[in-house]
Scaffold this motif. Structure first.
Motif, mmCIF file in Angstrom:
data_model
loop_
_atom_site.group_PDB
_atom_site.id
_atom_site.type_symbol
_atom_site.label_atom_id
_atom_site.label_comp_id
_atom_site.label_asym_id
_atom_site.label_seq_id
_atom_site.Cartn_x
_atom_site.Cartn_y
_atom_site.Cartn_z
ATOM 1 N N ILE A 40 0.729 -1.218 -0.009
ATOM 2 C CA ILE A 40 0.165 -0.001 -0.275
ATOM 3 C C ILE A 40 0.881 0.977 0.040
ATOM 4 O O ILE A 40 1.936 1.053 0.817
ATOM 5 N N VAL A 65 -1.579 -1.171 -3.742
ATOM 6 C CA VAL A 65 -2.717 -0.173 -4.000
ATOM 7 C C VAL A 65 -2.082 0.970 -3.599
ATOM 8 O O VAL A 65 -1.658 1.419 -2.564
ATOM 9 N N VAL A 91 -8.428 -1.592 2.603
ATOM 10 C CA VAL A 91 -7.443 -2.400 1.662
ATOM 11 C C VAL A 91 -6.819 -3.396 2.423
ATOM 12 O O VAL A 91 -6.131 -3.238 3.719
#
Length: 208
Positions: A40, A65, A91
């Motif tokens: 992330i 992400v 997420v």
């Protein structure tokens, strides 16, 4: 759990951090020398010390992400999730909340730009990366356990203002950031810690 999260949280300089848990989360990756692949990536706004497409490209992989404010998102190769203050995304197992970050009296980070800070829930703890901001009224309503606050006074709040913000937030631990590059010094961080002595736990991280 608090100590485990703190052990996994590394300061990479300026406002750049990485959380090295089962998933790797980068905050404002900039001037990176730790190049572990990111799960992330969070980018609060489009200024170069915070939004560095070259550094993002070094650590992103196919399944990374990326979440960013709308301005930074335009500079980052897709896919990118564009967020605005007040929005949330989940997420993997992480709840990621976008919160406001802005200046009250200068034009570097105007409120109308909708720049971001982030709150990420890690194992039940709420980690707040404030982004480039002053001590803004919205901070009174945030519930956080660990707060990463800018303290340099250059386009962000200074140590005195950051200490007031920390008292309003009242986290378990507060960590100063936005210093040690061209803006702010270790002395600013030490001054910040002194202002909160006996009131809040302040951890000054060594650059990793």
């Amino acid at each position: 759990m608090l100590e485990q999260v703190l052990k996994r949280l590394l300061w990479l300089g300026h406002s750049s951090f990485i959380y090295e848990g089962d998933s790797l989360i980068y905050f404002d990756p900039y001037a990176l020398h730790r190049l572990r692949p990111a799960d992330i990536i969070l980018v609060g706004h489009d200024h170069p010390h915070h939004c560095s497409p070259a550094d993002i490209d070094k650590v992103k992989r196919m399944n990374t992400v990326i979440l960013a404010d709308e301005h930074a998102a335009r500079h980052i190769a897709p896919p990118v999730i564009s967020m605005a203050p007040g929005q949330q995304e989940t997420v993997e197992d992480f709840l990621i909340e976008a919160v406001p970050a802005y200046n009250l009296h200068t034009s570097f980070h105007p409120r109308r730009k909708a720049y971001l800070g982030f709150i990420v829930t890690l194992g039940g703890l709420r980690l707040y990366h404030a982004g480039d901001t002053d001590f803004i009224p919205e901070m009174h309503d945030l519930d956080v356990d660990i707060a990463l606050l800018p303290i340099s006074g250059f386009t962000v709040m200074n140590a005195e203002e950051a200490a007031q913000a920390a008292l309003a937030l009242h986290p378990q631990v507060v960590i100063p950031m936005h210093y040690g590059t061209a803006y702010g010094t270790l002395e600013d961080a030490e001054h910040f810690r002194a202002l909160l002595a006996g009131k809040l736990r302040v951890e000054i991280l060594s650059k990793s």
